[in-house]
Design an enzyme around this catalytic site. Sequence first.
Site, PDB file in Angstrom:
ATOM      1  N   CYS A 173       0.818  -1.076  -0.151  1.00 17.17           N
ATOM      2  CA  CYS A 173       0.131  -0.101  -0.005  1.00 17.17           C
ATOM      3  C   CYS A 173       0.877   1.203   0.144  1.00 17.17           C
ATOM      4  CB  CYS A 173      -0.949  -0.074   1.339  1.00 17.17           C
ATOM      5  SG  CYS A 173      -1.867  -1.370   1.568  1.00 17.17           S
ATOM      6  N   ARG A 189       4.842   0.582  -6.098  1.00 16.71           N
ATOM      7  CA  ARG A 189       4.952  -0.344  -4.891  1.00 16.71           C
ATOM      8  C   ARG A 189       3.834  -1.475  -4.860  1.00 16.71           C
ATOM      9  NH1 ARG A 189       6.745   2.397  -0.290  1.00 16.71           N
ATOM     10  NH2 ARG A 189       5.459   1.465   1.181  1.00 16.71           N
ATOM     11  N   TRP A 217      -2.997  -3.036  -1.668  1.00  8.13           N
ATOM     12  CA  TRP A 217      -2.476  -3.886  -2.085  1.00  8.13           C
ATOM     13  C   TRP A 217      -3.113  -4.901  -1.067  1.00  8.13           C
ATOM     14  CZ3 TRP A 217       0.714  -8.118  -0.503  1.00  8.13           C
ATOM     15  CH2 TRP A 217       1.290  -9.074  -1.415  1.00  8.13           C
ATOM     16  N   ASN A 255      -1.498   1.507   6.027  1.00  9.93           N
ATOM     17  CA  ASN A 255      -0.327   0.486   5.380  1.00  9.93           C
ATOM     18  C   ASN A 255      -0.011  -0.323   6.397  1.00  9.93           C
ATOM     19  OD1 ASN A 255       1.747  -0.908   3.910  1.00  9.93           O
ATOM     20  ND2 ASN A 255       2.975   0.877   3.839  1.00  9.93           N
ATOM     21  N   GLY A 256      -0.241  -1.866   6.264  1.00 12.14           N
ATOM     22  CA  GLY A 256       0.338  -2.629   7.363  1.00 12.14           C
ATOM     23  C   GLY A 256      -0.894  -3.513   7.650  1.00 12.14           C
ATOM     24  N   GLU A 259      19.583 -15.429  -9.154  1.00 16.61           N
ATOM     25  CA  GLU A 259      19.092 -14.343  -9.387  1.00 16.61           C
ATOM     26  C   GLU A 259      18.504 -13.967 -10.956  1.00 16.61           C
ATOM     27  OE1 GLU A 259      18.215 -11.783  -7.802  1.00 16.61           O
ATOM     28  OE2 GLU A 259      18.219 -10.141  -9.192  1.00 16.61           O
ATOM     29  N   LYS A 294      14.766 -13.014 -11.948  1.00 18.59           N
ATOM     30  CA  LYS A 294      14.300 -12.029 -12.841  1.00 18.59           C
ATOM     31  C   LYS A 294      13.193 -12.484 -13.711  1.00 18.59           C
ATOM     32  CE  LYS A 294      15.003  -9.283 -10.908  1.00 18.59           C
ATOM     33  NZ  LYS A 294      15.643  -8.808  -9.700  1.00 18.59           N
ATOM     34  N   GLU A 354      10.049 -13.561 -12.444  1.00 17.60           N
ATOM     35  CA  GLU A 354       8.931 -12.678 -12.033  1.00 17.60           C
ATOM     36  C   GLU A 354       8.491 -11.455 -13.033  1.00 17.60           C
ATOM     37  OE1 GLU A 354      10.883 -10.249  -8.779  1.00 17.60           O
ATOM     38  OE2 GLU A 354      12.624 -10.040  -9.915  1.00 17.60           O
ATOM     39  N   HIS A 403      20.502 -34.908  -9.143  1.00 20.39           N
ATOM     40  CA  HIS A 403      19.744 -35.559  -8.137  1.00 20.39           C
ATOM     41  C   HIS A 403      18.320 -35.460  -8.241  1.00 20.39           C
ATOM     42  CE1 HIS A 403      23.739 -36.440  -6.168  1.00 20.39           C
ATOM     43  NE2 HIS A 403      23.822 -35.299  -6.574  1.00 20.39           N
ATOM     44  N   LYS A 423       6.689  -3.765  -4.605  1.00 18.19           N
ATOM     45  CA  LYS A 423       8.175  -3.399  -4.466  1.00 18.19           C
ATOM     46  C   LYS A 423       8.700  -3.585  -2.979  1.00 18.19           C
ATOM     47  CE  LYS A 423      12.101  -1.597  -5.928  1.00 18.19           C
ATOM     48  NZ  LYS A 423      12.906  -2.458  -6.511  1.00 18.19           N
TER      49      LYS A 423
HETATM   50  C1  F6R Z   1      12.941  -9.092  -6.663  1.00 16.84           C
HETATM   51  C2  F6R Z   1      13.153  -8.258  -5.827  1.00 16.84           C
HETATM   52  C3  F6R Z   1      12.664  -8.876  -4.495  1.00 16.84           C
HETATM   53  C4  F6R Z   1      13.350  -7.868  -3.200  1.00 16.84           C
HETATM   54  C5  F6R Z   1      12.951  -8.218  -1.858  1.00 16.84           C
HETATM   55  C6  F6R Z   1      13.908  -7.719  -0.759  1.00 16.84           C
HETATM   56  O1  F6R Z   1      13.309  -8.634  -7.842  1.00 16.84           O
HETATM   57  O2  F6R Z   1      13.214  -7.016  -5.902  1.00 16.84           O
HETATM   58  O3  F6R Z   1      13.012 -10.184  -4.384  1.00 16.84           O
HETATM   59  O4  F6R Z   1      14.848  -8.088  -3.455  1.00 16.84           O
HETATM   60  O5  F6R Z   1      11.589  -8.302  -1.926  1.00 16.84           O
HETATM   61  O6  F6R Z   1      13.323  -6.444  -0.712  1.00 16.84           O
HETATM   62  P1  F6R Z   1      14.283  -5.358   0.096  1.00 16.84           P
HETATM   63  O7  F6R Z   1      15.764  -5.425  -0.724  1.00 16.84           O
HETATM   64  O8  F6R Z   1      13.573  -4.049  -0.238  1.00 16.84           O
HETATM   65  O9  F6R Z   1      14.594  -5.868   1.392  1.00 16.84           O
END
Ligand code: F6R
Length: 608
Positions: free
Chosen positions: A2, A27, A75, A101-102, A481, A485, A488, A504, A603
Amino acid sequence: MCGIVGYIGKRQCAPILLDGLGRLAYRGYDSAGMAVLTEGKIQVIKAKGRLSVLEERTKNGTTVEGSIGIAHTRWATHGEPSDVNSHPHISQSGKFAVVHNGIIENYRKLRTFLTEKGFTFMSETDTEVFAHLIEYYYNGNLVETMWKVMRKIEGSYALGVLCDDYPDSFLAVRKDSPLIVGIGEGENFIASDVPAILKYTKKVCYLEDNEIVVLKKDNVTVYNADGETIDKEICTINWDVASAEKGGYEHFMFKEIMEQSKALQDTIHPRIKDGEIVLDNIVLTSEYLNSVDKIFIVACGSAYHVGVAGKYVIESLVGKPTEVDLASEFRYRNPIVTDRTLIIIISQSGETADTIAAMREAKRLGGRVISIVNVVGSTIAKESDEVLYTWAGPEIAVATTKAYSTQLACMYLLGIYMSQKLGKLSDAEQKALVAAVKALPEAVEKILSCRENVQFMASRFYNSKNIFFIGRNLDYAVALEGSLKLKEISYIHSEAYAAGELKHGTISLIEDGTLVVAPATGERLFDKMLSNIREVKARGAVVMAIAAEGNTAIAEEADYCLYVPKTHPLLTPSLTVIPMQLFGYYVASIKGCDIDKPRNLAKSVTVE
Ligand code: F6R
């Protein structure tokens, strides 16, 4: 997650609120709304869906009169996305409106309590409890009432409250959820994040947990947890609106990928002086480091993947046992932490709920916490013992790129710094490593300039159903990673495996034409990696390798090969990750995905 924006001043607030919400859209959200005090009455407009619904309904805010308002992008956590579940929520009589938010953890109990007291709930949200509870305890003094309400609430919240008894102020409060106060000229703001208000002011103060702020147009008053008014430090944001805009790029993610060379330069170069790593805010003495018997690296998502690479880096440079853990696991697994444990916490936002909880648990157990954080003034930056900032600038795209790269750079800086203190490297080794770190921005720039090769690979494989990533040691860390990428943002199923682990079980999923991405930059294990490539090829896989320039052996085994400049063996993830980010981006772009706001993702994950 949110987003909250609030405004009080002389201007019509609705257009400002909508603009702010738009800047928080990164976000992630599924509905939006605002409450504005118009001629002593609270007017609420809210709707499920994109902000454009609200913009159309209010002609970009111009049809809503009033210069005090609070607004929200939701959200969904409690109750599906719908008009009625959208925020703001109003109290039974309509006297109060809240945005939140929360998560309120004891909301069921409070809902029952309030229902017994005669309150009727309109929505399925936990937030509505806040609105009714404020009304239930209201004694004519909103600040006093808030103390009482806060004592009843368990959970996390950044909350904005509008009350029709207060036509010239509104109130906000936070606990375990980010909220900043923007200080303008004759106008003041609240927001979940800086971009929402940067157009109007660069002066902000960061609320601490349990602080209440009362905003009027000419002043803000902050009360601490004891109810005393306090002076807050006002910080000036050192980046501008343009940094948080697309600047001609189609997507924030692409802009941020392209900014990586500069971000790495800003993060690395000021910290190298005369061939040594100098970390201004970090003072780890050799005496302390000699006493450390265990290092934990704790984070979520991509930041965790930095930690996986960090384990190899720290163990090899510092020679201390290093364990990497997911914050959501660490916080609940009774980790063995003592005053001889150093905990490295990694977080772009500094507000990830699980990471905050893990950091607090580590501190409670007596460990010393160093954080690697991008957002200045965030909870993790404030609460950790020391902080090493990634100077990546604002990262807007949900999928992290430049934050990941700068976190990795910080991990190298920290590793070299600690090894300096412990005298682990010879002069020649130190010199070579520091020079290689310094050269990373240029090497990244070179890879970015050859991005068409990756674009071609994306056009060839965008229709894949499954894509595997395999690697060994640091190549494995970066494979994690690369896989994240891709999946997602493109929604293609993908998994990353340590190359030696594939047989395995997972190798049974390889069939004719399955793409296997194989970073193979590690020299020590190169032959073993070649064997793994042969194994998957023998089962029909098509292999796209990523290797260091000059490696001709790989071209004979892999179907395709992308090359990155040669670097120090410990630094390869910083380069290998770039074609992987580009690959994910181009695949998602060809598929027409919503790259900056992938479905179901947010985000900053400020709830557990
Ligand atoms: C993936 C991504 C997430 C963040 C994770 C941690 O592309 O961005 O996996 O890395 O949510 O977020 P932070 O770094 O803000 O703690």
